[in-house]
Design a protein around this motif. Structure first.
Motif, PDB file in Angstrom:
ATOM      1  N   VAL A 102       0.841  -1.188   0.000  1.00  0.00           N
ATOM      2  CA  VAL A 102       0.000   0.000   0.000  1.00  0.00           C
ATOM      3  C   VAL A 102       0.884   1.248   0.000  1.00  0.00           C
ATOM      4  O   VAL A 102       1.959   1.266   0.601  1.00  0.00           O
ATOM      5  CB  VAL A 102      -0.965   0.008   1.212  1.00  0.00           C
ATOM      6  CG1 VAL A 102      -0.203   0.033   2.522  1.00  0.00           C
ATOM      7  CG2 VAL A 102      -1.934   1.179   1.142  1.00  0.00           C
ATOM      8  N   ALA A 103       0.448   2.266  -0.724  1.00  0.00           N
ATOM      9  CA  ALA A 103       1.088   3.573  -0.719  1.00  0.00           C
ATOM     10  C   ALA A 103      -0.011   4.626  -0.720  1.00  0.00           C
ATOM     11  O   ALA A 103      -1.149   4.350  -1.123  1.00  0.00           O
ATOM     12  CB  ALA A 103       1.989   3.741  -1.942  1.00  0.00           C
ATOM     13  N   ALA A 104       0.331   5.836  -0.263  1.00  0.00           N
ATOM     14  CA  ALA A 104      -0.657   6.907  -0.192  1.00  0.00           C
ATOM     15  C   ALA A 104      -0.081   8.180  -0.788  1.00  0.00           C
ATOM     16  O   ALA A 104       1.114   8.468  -0.653  1.00  0.00           O
ATOM     17  CB  ALA A 104      -1.072   7.142   1.258  1.00  0.00           C
ATOM     18  N   THR A 105      -0.937   8.947  -1.474  1.00  0.00           N
ATOM     19  CA  THR A 105      -0.517  10.200  -2.091  1.00  0.00           C
ATOM     20  C   THR A 105      -1.758  11.036  -2.364  1.00  0.00           C
ATOM     21  O   THR A 105      -2.842  10.744  -1.834  1.00  0.00           O
ATOM     22  CB  THR A 105       0.287   9.930  -3.390  1.00  0.00           C
ATOM     23  OG1 THR A 105       0.811  11.154  -3.872  1.00  0.00           O
ATOM     24  CG2 THR A 105      -0.567   9.264  -4.451  1.00  0.00           C
ATOM     25  N   GLU A 106      -1.620  12.073  -3.204  1.00  0.00           N
ATOM     26  CA  GLU A 106      -2.753  12.879  -3.634  1.00  0.00           C
ATOM     27  C   GLU A 106      -2.783  12.942  -5.152  1.00  0.00           C
ATOM     28  O   GLU A 106      -1.731  13.007  -5.801  1.00  0.00           O
ATOM     29  CB  GLU A 106      -2.679  14.303  -3.074  1.00  0.00           C
ATOM     30  CG  GLU A 106      -2.962  14.394  -1.591  1.00  0.00           C
ATOM     31  CD  GLU A 106      -3.108  15.838  -1.117  1.00  0.00           C
ATOM     32  OE1 GLU A 106      -2.935  16.755  -1.963  1.00  0.00           O
ATOM     33  OE2 GLU A 106      -3.386  16.042   0.074  1.00  0.00           O
ATOM     34  N   VAL A 107      -3.980  12.926  -5.716  1.00  0.00           N
ATOM     35  CA  VAL A 107      -4.191  13.101  -7.155  1.00  0.00           C
ATOM     36  C   VAL A 107      -5.307  14.127  -7.317  1.00  0.00           C
ATOM     37  O   VAL A 107      -6.423  13.910  -6.812  1.00  0.00           O
ATOM     38  CB  VAL A 107      -4.566  11.777  -7.858  1.00  0.00           C
ATOM     39  CG1 VAL A 107      -4.906  12.042  -9.324  1.00  0.00           C
ATOM     40  CG2 VAL A 107      -3.425  10.781  -7.754  1.00  0.00           C
ATOM     41  N   GLY A 108      -5.007  15.225  -7.976  1.00  0.00           N
ATOM     42  CA  GLY A 108      -6.014  16.265  -8.149  1.00  0.00           C
ATOM     43  C   GLY A 108      -6.513  16.837  -6.850  1.00  0.00           C
ATOM     44  O   GLY A 108      -7.687  17.224  -6.747  1.00  0.00           O
ATOM     45  N   GLY A 109      -5.651  16.872  -5.841  1.00  0.00           N
ATOM     46  CA  GLY A 109      -6.032  17.422  -4.549  1.00  0.00           C
ATOM     47  C   GLY A 109      -6.796  16.484  -3.649  1.00  0.00           C
ATOM     48  O   GLY A 109      -7.171  16.858  -2.530  1.00  0.00           O
ATOM     49  N   ARG A 110      -7.025  15.254  -4.097  1.00  0.00           N
ATOM     50  CA  ARG A 110      -7.766  14.290  -3.285  1.00  0.00           C
ATOM     51  C   ARG A 110      -6.811  13.222  -2.769  1.00  0.00           C
ATOM     52  O   ARG A 110      -5.970  12.704  -3.526  1.00  0.00           O
ATOM     53  CB  ARG A 110      -8.890  13.628  -4.098  1.00  0.00           C
ATOM     54  CG  ARG A 110      -9.957  14.594  -4.566  1.00  0.00           C
ATOM     55  CD  ARG A 110     -11.060  13.878  -5.318  1.00  0.00           C
ATOM     56  NE  ARG A 110     -11.878  13.038  -4.452  1.00  0.00           N
ATOM     57  CZ  ARG A 110     -12.911  13.476  -3.730  1.00  0.00           C
ATOM     58  NH1 ARG A 110     -13.240  14.754  -3.768  1.00  0.00           N
ATOM     59  NH2 ARG A 110     -13.615  12.648  -2.992  1.00  0.00           N
ATOM     60  N   PRO A 111      -6.937  12.854  -1.485  1.00  0.00           N
ATOM     61  CA  PRO A 111      -6.068  11.807  -0.941  1.00  0.00           C
ATOM     62  C   PRO A 111      -6.450  10.441  -1.497  1.00  0.00           C
ATOM     63  O   PRO A 111      -7.634  10.087  -1.560  1.00  0.00           O
ATOM     64  CB  PRO A 111      -6.334  11.879   0.565  1.00  0.00           C
ATOM     65  CG  PRO A 111      -7.713  12.436   0.676  1.00  0.00           C
ATOM     66  CD  PRO A 111      -7.879  13.380  -0.477  1.00  0.00           C
ATOM     67  N   ILE A 112      -5.447   9.680  -1.929  1.00  0.00           N
ATOM     68  CA  ILE A 112      -5.709   8.351  -2.469  1.00  0.00           C
ATOM     69  C   ILE A 112      -4.748   7.353  -1.843  1.00  0.00           C
ATOM     70  O   ILE A 112      -3.696   7.715  -1.300  1.00  0.00           O
ATOM     71  CB  ILE A 112      -5.566   8.295  -4.006  1.00  0.00           C
ATOM     72  CG1 ILE A 112      -4.106   8.519  -4.409  1.00  0.00           C
ATOM     73  CG2 ILE A 112      -6.492   9.287  -4.688  1.00  0.00           C
ATOM     74  CD1 ILE A 112      -3.815   8.103  -5.832  1.00  0.00           C
ATOM     75  N   ALA A 113      -5.104   6.087  -1.920  1.00  0.00           N
ATOM     76  CA  ALA A 113      -4.224   4.978  -1.563  1.00  0.00           C
ATOM     77  C   ALA A 113      -4.090   4.076  -2.785  1.00  0.00           C
ATOM     78  O   ALA A 113      -5.036   3.933  -3.569  1.00  0.00           O
ATOM     79  CB  ALA A 113      -4.774   4.188  -0.381  1.00  0.00           C
ATOM     80  N   VAL A 114      -2.912   3.514  -2.948  1.00  0.00           N
ATOM     81  CA  VAL A 114      -2.658   2.566  -4.035  1.00  0.00           C
ATOM     82  C   VAL A 114      -2.257   1.250  -3.380  1.00  0.00           C
ATOM     83  O   VAL A 114      -1.327   1.216  -2.569  1.00  0.00           O
ATOM     84  CB  VAL A 114      -1.539   3.048  -4.972  1.00  0.00           C
ATOM     85  CG1 VAL A 114      -1.401   2.110  -6.167  1.00  0.00           C
ATOM     86  CG2 VAL A 114      -1.797   4.470  -5.435  1.00  0.00           C
ATOM     87  N   THR A 115      -2.962   0.157  -3.706  1.00  0.00           N
ATOM     88  CA  THR A 115      -2.719  -1.122  -3.046  1.00  0.00           C
ATOM     89  C   THR A 115      -2.392  -2.202  -4.066  1.00  0.00           C
ATOM     90  O   THR A 115      -2.905  -2.203  -5.187  1.00  0.00           O
ATOM     91  CB  THR A 115      -3.944  -1.569  -2.218  1.00  0.00           C
ATOM     92  OG1 THR A 115      -5.096  -1.626  -3.070  1.00  0.00           O
ATOM     93  CG2 THR A 115      -4.218  -0.605  -1.079  1.00  0.00           C
ATOM     94  N   VAL A 161       1.339  -8.707  -6.704  1.00  0.00           N
ATOM     95  CA  VAL A 161       1.946  -7.383  -6.556  1.00  0.00           C
ATOM     96  C   VAL A 161       2.377  -7.245  -5.103  1.00  0.00           C
ATOM     97  O   VAL A 161       1.545  -7.177  -4.194  1.00  0.00           O
ATOM     98  CB  VAL A 161       0.971  -6.271  -6.960  1.00  0.00           C
ATOM     99  CG1 VAL A 161       1.640  -4.908  -6.811  1.00  0.00           C
ATOM    100  CG2 VAL A 161       0.494  -6.480  -8.391  1.00  0.00           C
ATOM    101  N   LEU A 162       3.676  -7.223  -4.887  1.00  0.00           N
ATOM    102  CA  LEU A 162       4.239  -7.291  -3.543  1.00  0.00           C
ATOM    103  C   LEU A 162       4.629  -5.938  -2.975  1.00  0.00           C
ATOM    104  O   LEU A 162       4.846  -5.823  -1.764  1.00  0.00           O
ATOM    105  CB  LEU A 162       5.479  -8.201  -3.547  1.00  0.00           C
ATOM    106  CG  LEU A 162       5.305  -9.608  -4.126  1.00  0.00           C
ATOM    107  CD1 LEU A 162       6.641 -10.331  -4.136  1.00  0.00           C
ATOM    108  CD2 LEU A 162       4.279 -10.388  -3.331  1.00  0.00           C
ATOM    109  N   ALA A 163       4.795  -4.913  -3.830  1.00  0.00           N
ATOM    110  CA  ALA A 163       5.313  -3.633  -3.361  1.00  0.00           C
ATOM    111  C   ALA A 163       4.709  -2.492  -4.155  1.00  0.00           C
ATOM    112  O   ALA A 163       4.462  -2.612  -5.357  1.00  0.00           O
ATOM    113  CB  ALA A 163       6.840  -3.599  -3.503  1.00  0.00           C
ATOM    114  N   VAL A 164       4.462  -1.356  -3.464  1.00  0.00           N
ATOM    115  CA  VAL A 164       3.928  -0.148  -4.095  1.00  0.00           C
ATOM    116  C   VAL A 164       4.572   1.071  -3.435  1.00  0.00           C
ATOM    117  O   VAL A 164       4.722   1.113  -2.210  1.00  0.00           O
ATOM    118  CB  VAL A 164       2.394  -0.048  -3.945  1.00  0.00           C
ATOM    119  CG1 VAL A 164       1.894   1.271  -4.511  1.00  0.00           C
ATOM    120  CG2 VAL A 164       1.682  -1.200  -4.626  1.00  0.00           C
TER     121      VAL A 164
END
Length: 736
Positions: free
Chosen positions: A158-171, A199-202
């Motif tokens: 899992v990773a977390a960031t922002e896209v277009g000002g919205r908080p997102i998580a990528v898993t 998928v083991l890493a993000v």
């Protein structure tokens, strides 16, 4: 997740909808008979009307409402009562969301008890066949703020960031997909495909001002994804010769890079702008590297690693490395309180701190926060996952530091790292799986004794659920079996371990009595206590296939006679009783049989009891129509009842479990012979042995490994790391 303002016309619409629901005798909405539309959409209407809190305080709505709709409004809980209800609902959401309301009711009641919310537990359990009286809570946490579901396998990254000002998580998951989640709504926005393995890493970062995700897989490749378009960027990054377990993003001399770590014992640095490896692989690791995170400490770029399957990782440590020099920073003992491998780590700079924090997830199911500047743990472990924590990311959400985790239980969970508001009051307890339970009397009060893979034995006051004294900790290896008896008037417990020994403990003083019982050469899987010629003895069954009898009255606890040899595989279960005035034990084994032994002569009585088609994992004894009987539980998903006088099976097998039956207890309850079976299918079943019928099913949040019926006619269950006490009084009260 923010709470929206009420819609102008939403309140009258919501009120009219509520008026359409039949009411109960006390004037509350009868949600069990409400229109399906309302069960699916009442939560949304309540949220638009600014009245979601009303529904969160209605236990019947939480039981009957559409789970996804209920989950969507949990973040709107603002009062102590609604926050408690939200935490309880969220705890096992990934399990109960797919169940029928009557099953969800039971799980919610147990989870409320795990938070010591007795009144809420009683409310959820109303009209059920049983009521939880107390439970430990070492696997629950109020810091868990959301549960996201969608992956069909374990969530590994899992990773977390922002896209277009919205908080997102990528898993990333072992279902082979990468999912992008909007953390404001909790919904999946994009599914990325391309890897041909798990998928083991993000990791998430930016290249040229565009948000990207970098993923690693057991296909040995690293891939870069544009999170705005959902497309792969360029060709896969290749070079690793084995699975890529970890990815971390940072900058070196102003250039965006990722550091990848692999089962090939190397770490590699990649220039994301050029799509090329930078320099030679980092080859100092001698083990697989499972976890990597990047941050700064005192302005120095560092990476934090958690290593894999060798000696470096068995102690659950983290290591901090200077990314420029490649040298280790500080003491490698950071992280040591983890009791299993560190499988995931994330790091973040916090305002007002010279260093940074690392959040480490472990195969022991816990999440721990570390101050990297001083190398110390911050606060208590965060618990809630029912399996290994395999992925961690940190981000700021509405100004709060939040961790997002993925686990082998298939869930993604969010945690508020800054919360100081405790919701509920979970009891601390075991940090490993509870495999053994016994009940006895200590200083005039009933107590339970539990044994766990955390190598401790704990004593619990049956009336209050409080731990009595300190854990008993001199064991070497997992505790797999516990039995209780008295020795010279003192209550004692005999514990069997995975290290082939057993130990005797004085429960009043918490001290070990005499020397360990040694003789087995494989784990002690079961222990029973009884008397032989007026002397208290323990009987142990071992994976080495033997059964041994021990005199508990001597300090050396000498073995009585020769081992009982007959099982052609492991001896996994033992119970003691009398047949025709003779003391006997009944054993079960991996050879699919149960056997009866004369304790006085050490000889097997009659032929093996055959019928099971898989290992006999547990045995209990009681009386049926004044005949001594044994109840055996098996990995063939059934239990069977045997007449110990004739050696014949009584009636048909007890069927219904859908996974191996791990434990069984039997006694007389309310004047009838009863057995309770427990299974890894997340249920316990109560059986009337006179008729062979199932009286009720207890649906639980996790796998049940052990069960005992206490002298006060309550039932104790070992589920995961927890001990749960429940009463069957409602069931027998209705049937009397």
């Amino acid at each position: 997740m923010s709470t929206p303002s009420p819609w102008p016309c939403a309140r009258p619409v919501y009120e009219r909808l509520l008026q359409s629901i039949p009411t109960t005798d006390d004037g509350r909405p009868a949600w069990q008979v409400a229109d399906p539309y309302l069960l699916r959409h009442a939560a949304q209407h309540a949220a638009h009307a600014g009245r979601a809190g009303e529904l969160l305080q209605d236990a019947q709505f939480l039981i009957h409402g559409a789970p996804d709709a209920v989950n969507a409004i949990l973040h709107e809980a603002t009062t102590e009562g609604t926050r408690l209800a939200a935490v309880v609902y969220r705890t096992s959401y990934s399990t109960h969301r797919a169940l029928a309301p009557f099953e969800r009711q039971q799980i919610l009641a147990v989870d409320a008890a795990r938070f010591r919310a007795t009144e809420l537990a009683d409310t959820f359990a109303r009209n059920a066949d049983w009521t939880p009286m107390w439970a430990t809570g070492s696997q629950v946490s109020a810091a868990n703020t959301a549960v996201l579901t969608g992956h069909t396998g374990s969530v590994l990254a899992v990773a977390a960031t922002e896209v277009g000002g919205r908080p997102i998580a990528v898993t990333g998951s072992d279902d082979g997909t990468v999912r992008v989640w909007d953390l404001t709504t909790g919904h999946t926005t994009t599914v990325l495909t391309g890897h041909i393995g798990s998928v083991l890493a993000v990791a998430a970062t930016e290249v040229g001002g565009r948000p990207i995700a970098v993923t690693g897989s057991d296909d040995g490749t690293v891939r870069v994804w544009d999170l705005t378009t959902g497309r792969q960027v360029g060709e896969p990054l290749t070079g690793h010769t084995d699975s890529v377990f970890a990815v971390a993003a940072t900058t070196v001399y102003g250039r965006p890079v990722v550091v990848t770590a692999s089962a090939d014992h190397t770490a590699r640095v990649w220039d994301l702008a050029k799509g090329r490896q930078v320099g030679e692989p980092l080859t100092d690791h001698t083990d697989s590297v499972f976890a990597v995170a990047a941050t700064t400490v005192y302005s120095r770029p560092v990476v934090v690693t958690g290593t894999g399957t060798g000696s470096r990782s068995v102690d659950g440590t983290l290591r901090v490395w200077n990314l420029v020099t490649g040298r280790q920073v500080g003491n490698p003992s950071i992280g040591r309180p983890h009791t299993a491998w560190v499988r995931a780590v994330a790091a973040m700079k916090l305002d007002g701190r010279p260093g940074a924090i690392a959040v480490a997830g472990s195969a022991d199911g816990t999440l721990r926060v570390w101050d990297l500047a001083i190398g110390r743990q911050v606060g208590e472990p965060l618990t809630g996952h029912t399996g290994s924590v395999l992925a961690v990311a940190i981000l700021n959400l509405d100004g709060r530091p939040v961790a997002v985790t993925g686990g082998s239980d298939g869930t993604v969970r969010m945690w508020n790292l800054a919360t100081s508001n405790q919701v509920g009051n979970p009891r601390p307890g075991h940090t490993g799986v509870v495999f053994a339970l016994a009940a006895t009397t200590l200083e005039g009060r009933l107590v339970a004794v539990s044994g766990s893979t955390d190598q401790t034995m704990r004593v619990w006051d049956l009336a209050t659920g409080r731990q009595v004294g300190e854990p008993l900790t001199r064991h070497i290896g997992s505790l797999l079996a516990v039995a209780a008896t008295t020795l010279d008037g003192r209550p004692v417990a005999v514990a069997g371990t995975g290290e082939a020994t057993s130990r005797v403990w004085d429960l009043a003083t918490g001290r070990q009595l005499g020397e360990p019982l040694t003789g087995h050469n494989s784990p002690v899987a079961a222990v029973a206590t009884t008397t032989l010629n007026g002397r208290p003895v323990a009987v142990t069954a071992s994976v080495d296939g033997t059964v041994r009898v021990w005199d508990l009255t001597t300090s050396h606890h000498r073995q009585v006679g020769k081992p009982f040899i007959g099982h052609t595989g492991s001896a996994l279960a033992v119970a003691a009783t009398e047949v025709g005035g003779r003391p006997v034990v009944v054993t079960g084994g991996s050879d699919d049989t149960a056997r009866v032994w004369d304790l006085t002569t050490g000889r097997q009585i009659g032929e093996p009891l055959t019928g099971h088609t898989d290992s006999v994992r547990a045995v209990a004894t009681t009386r049926l129509d004044d005949r001594p009987v044994a109840v055996t539980a098996s990995s063939d998903d059934t239990a069977r009842v045997w007449d110990l006088t004739t050696g014949r099976q009584i009636g048909e097998p007890l069927t219904g479990h859908t996974n191996p039956v791990a434990a069984v207890a039997a006694t007389m309850l309310h004047g009838r012979p009863v057995a309770v079976t427990a299974s890894t299918d997340h249920t316990a079943r109560v059986w009337d042995l006179s008729t062979g019928s199932c009286l009720t099913i207890v649906r639980l949040p996790g796998e049940v490994r052990c069960v005992v019926i206490a002298p006060d006619a309550t039932v104790l269950l070992g589920m995961g790391h927890e001990v749960i006490k429940l009463t069957l009084a409602p069931l027998f009260g209705r049937q009397s």
